[in-house]
Design a protein around this motif. Structure first.
Motif, PDB file in Angstrom:
ATOM      1  N   THR A  75      44.206 -53.143  -9.281  1.00 57.12           N
ATOM      2  CA  THR A  75      45.144 -53.826  -8.390  1.00 57.12           C
ATOM      3  C   THR A  75      45.171 -53.272  -6.965  1.00 57.12           C
ATOM      4  N   LYS A  76      44.718 -52.042  -6.755  1.00 57.74           N
ATOM      5  CA  LYS A  76      44.811 -51.420  -5.427  1.00 57.74           C
ATOM      6  C   LYS A  76      43.425 -51.124  -4.878  1.00 57.74           C
ATOM      7  N   ALA A  77      43.189 -51.569  -3.660  1.00 60.24           N
ATOM      8  CA  ALA A  77      41.853 -51.480  -3.062  1.00 60.24           C
ATOM      9  C   ALA A  77      41.366 -50.042  -2.891  1.00 60.24           C
ATOM     10  N   ASN A  78      42.220 -49.132  -2.466  1.00 58.28           N
ATOM     11  CA  ASN A  78      41.766 -47.758  -2.232  1.00 58.28           C
ATOM     12  C   ASN A  78      41.384 -47.038  -3.518  1.00 58.28           C
ATOM     13  N   TYR A  79      42.125 -47.270  -4.592  1.00 64.64           N
ATOM     14  CA  TYR A  79      41.749 -46.687  -5.881  1.00 64.64           C
ATOM     15  C   TYR A  79      40.428 -47.284  -6.363  1.00 64.64           C
ATOM     16  N   ALA A  80      40.261 -48.584  -6.160  1.00 65.72           N
ATOM     17  CA  ALA A  80      39.014 -49.248  -6.553  1.00 65.72           C
ATOM     18  C   ALA A  80      37.837 -48.683  -5.765  1.00 65.72           C
ATOM     19  N   LEU A  81      38.037 -48.434  -4.478  1.00 66.14           N
ATOM     20  CA  LEU A  81      36.977 -47.853  -3.652  1.00 66.14           C
ATOM     21  C   LEU A  81      36.586 -46.472  -4.161  1.00 66.14           C
ATOM     22  N   THR A  82      37.564 -45.639  -4.435  1.00 67.44           N
ATOM     23  CA  THR A  82      37.283 -44.295  -4.958  1.00 67.44           C
ATOM     24  C   THR A  82      36.526 -44.381  -6.278  1.00 67.44           C
ATOM     25  N   GLU A  99      41.288 -58.509  -6.422  1.00 71.01           N
ATOM     26  CA  GLU A  99      41.067 -59.424  -5.294  1.00 71.01           C
ATOM     27  C   GLU A  99      41.154 -58.727  -3.945  1.00 71.01           C
ATOM     28  N   SER A 100      42.077 -57.776  -3.788  1.00 66.06           N
ATOM     29  CA  SER A 100      42.201 -57.095  -2.493  1.00 66.06           C
ATOM     30  C   SER A 100      40.971 -56.237  -2.220  1.00 66.06           C
ATOM     31  N   PHE A 101      40.428 -55.618  -3.244  1.00 64.26           N
ATOM     32  CA  PHE A 101      39.203 -54.840  -3.094  1.00 64.26           C
ATOM     33  C   PHE A 101      38.032 -55.755  -2.763  1.00 64.26           C
ATOM     34  N   ALA A 102      37.938 -56.878  -3.443  1.00 63.08           N
ATOM     35  CA  ALA A 102      36.852 -57.828  -3.192  1.00 63.08           C
ATOM     36  C   ALA A 102      36.904 -58.329  -1.747  1.00 63.08           C
ATOM     37  N   HIS A 103      38.093 -58.630  -1.273  1.00 60.98           N
ATOM     38  CA  HIS A 103      38.249 -59.093   0.112  1.00 60.98           C
ATOM     39  C   HIS A 103      37.793 -58.013   1.094  1.00 60.98           C
ATOM     40  N   LYS A 104      38.210 -56.786   0.868  1.00 60.03           N
ATOM     41  CA  LYS A 104      37.826 -55.698   1.778  1.00 60.03           C
ATOM     42  C   LYS A 104      36.330 -55.396   1.697  1.00 60.03           C
ATOM     43  N   MET A 105      35.742 -55.545   0.532  1.00 62.85           N
ATOM     44  CA  MET A 105      34.291 -55.328   0.392  1.00 62.85           C
ATOM     45  C   MET A 105      33.520 -56.351   1.216  1.00 62.85           C
ATOM     46  N   ARG A 106      34.011 -57.588   1.255  1.00 66.03           N
ATOM     47  CA  ARG A 106      33.318 -58.641   1.992  1.00 66.03           C
ATOM     48  C   ARG A 106      33.575 -58.581   3.496  1.00 66.03           C
ATOM     49  N   THR A 107      34.725 -58.032   3.904  1.00 69.40           N
ATOM     50  CA  THR A 107      35.104 -58.103   5.318  1.00 69.40           C
ATOM     51  C   THR A 107      35.082 -56.765   6.063  1.00 69.40           C
ATOM     52  N   GLU A 108      35.216 -55.659   5.367  1.00 73.65           N
ATOM     53  CA  GLU A 108      35.266 -54.350   6.030  1.00 73.65           C
ATOM     54  C   GLU A 108      34.020 -53.540   5.669  1.00 73.65           C
ATOM     55  N   VAL A 109      33.186 -53.312   6.639  1.00 79.92           N
ATOM     56  CA  VAL A 109      31.943 -52.596   6.388  1.00 79.92           C
ATOM     57  C   VAL A 109      32.214 -51.144   5.964  1.00 79.92           C
ATOM     58  N   SER A 110      33.359 -50.604   6.323  1.00 83.18           N
ATOM     59  CA  SER A 110      33.669 -49.221   5.942  1.00 83.18           C
ATOM     60  C   SER A 110      33.701 -49.064   4.421  1.00 83.18           C
ATOM     61  N   TYR A 111      34.127 -50.102   3.714  1.00 88.44           N
ATOM     62  CA  TYR A 111      34.167 -50.037   2.249  1.00 88.44           C
ATOM     63  C   TYR A 111      32.753 -49.976   1.662  1.00 88.44           C
ATOM     64  N   THR A 112      31.911 -50.917   2.081  1.00 86.19           N
ATOM     65  CA  THR A 112      30.546 -50.920   1.537  1.00 86.19           C
ATOM     66  C   THR A 112      29.775 -49.692   2.010  1.00 86.19           C
ATOM     67  N   HIS A 113      30.050 -49.232   3.217  1.00 89.35           N
ATOM     68  CA  HIS A 113      29.363 -48.053   3.745  1.00 89.35           C
ATOM     69  C   HIS A 113      29.696 -46.798   2.932  1.00 89.35           C
ATOM     70  N   LYS A 114      30.952 -46.626   2.548  1.00 87.82           N
ATOM     71  CA  LYS A 114      31.331 -45.456   1.750  1.00 87.82           C
ATOM     72  C   LYS A 114      30.578 -45.419   0.428  1.00 87.82           C
ATOM     73  N   ILE A 115      30.495 -46.550  -0.223  1.00 88.31           N
ATOM     74  CA  ILE A 115      29.796 -46.597  -1.517  1.00 88.31           C
ATOM     75  C   ILE A 115      28.310 -46.374  -1.304  1.00 88.31           C
ATOM     76  N   ALA A 116      27.739 -47.015  -0.294  1.00 87.62           N
ATOM     77  CA  ALA A 116      26.305 -46.870  -0.024  1.00 87.62           C
ATOM     78  C   ALA A 116      25.956 -45.437   0.387  1.00 87.62           C
ATOM     79  N   SER A 117      26.822 -44.796   1.137  1.00 87.93           N
ATOM     80  CA  SER A 117      26.548 -43.429   1.585  1.00 87.93           C
ATOM     81  C   SER A 117      26.481 -42.449   0.421  1.00 87.93           C
ATOM     82  N   SER A 118      27.330 -42.648  -0.553  1.00 92.23           N
ATOM     83  CA  SER A 118      27.316 -41.736  -1.693  1.00 92.23           C
ATOM     84  C   SER A 118      26.252 -42.123  -2.720  1.00 92.23           C
ATOM     85  N   ASN A 119      25.781 -43.366  -2.666  1.00 90.77           N
ATOM     86  CA  ASN A 119      24.789 -43.864  -3.626  1.00 90.77           C
ATOM     87  C   ASN A 119      23.824 -44.811  -2.917  1.00 90.77           C
TER      88      ASN A 119
END
Length: 149
Positions: A75-82, A99-119
């Protein structure tokens, strides 16, 4: 010294762990202090403290973390990101339920960048979710995510 267990996805379980272990320590301390006055009461308090620490302090926070942690991830985007930084293959699954995580993944590059940087192995899949990732970043010769100049 005071010990408790930290639960990354459930602050409630962490708080529960702190509370139970603090209560266990207090029961043990008061039990030891009470032994000189009344041995039976002192021993009972120490046993209660040990039971709280070794059983209740382990079981209850873990059960809370199971349900509350999963709820926070879903339910929470920041927990999902972690969670996705630690488990990048789960990003698509988490996007379906959060849904909030999905929206941020599509619109905020910082979310996808964090995941890509670690993996970095997931860079291409993440770039499909958010094309801005491949516009701003690339995989360098060392296999790490680097910023386009």
């Amino acid at each position: 010294m005071f010990f408790y267990k930290y639960y990354t996805f459930s602050p409630l379980a962490t708080l529960c762990s702190v509370g139970i272990n603090l209560a266990a320590a207090l029961f043990a301390i008061f039990g030891i202090a009470k032994i000189t006055v009344n041995v039976v009461v002192g021993v009972i308090l120490v046993i209660i403290g040990l039971a709280l620490y070794f059983y209740v302090g382990k079981v209850i926070p873990d059960k809370i973390a199971e349900t509350n942690g999963r709820k926070n991830i879903e339910t929470k985007a920041n927990y999902a990101l972690t969670y996705c930084v630690q488990n990048p293959g789960a990003a698509a699954e988490i996007m379906e339920v959060n849904e909030s995580f999905a929206h941020k993944m599509r619109t905020e590059v910082s979310y996808t960048h964090k995941i890509a940087s670690s993996n970095p192995g997931y860079f291409d899949a993440l770039a499909e979710i958010n094309p801005e990732l491949s516009e701003k970043y690339f995989i360098n010769e060392k296999g790490r995510v680097a910023k386009n100049k």
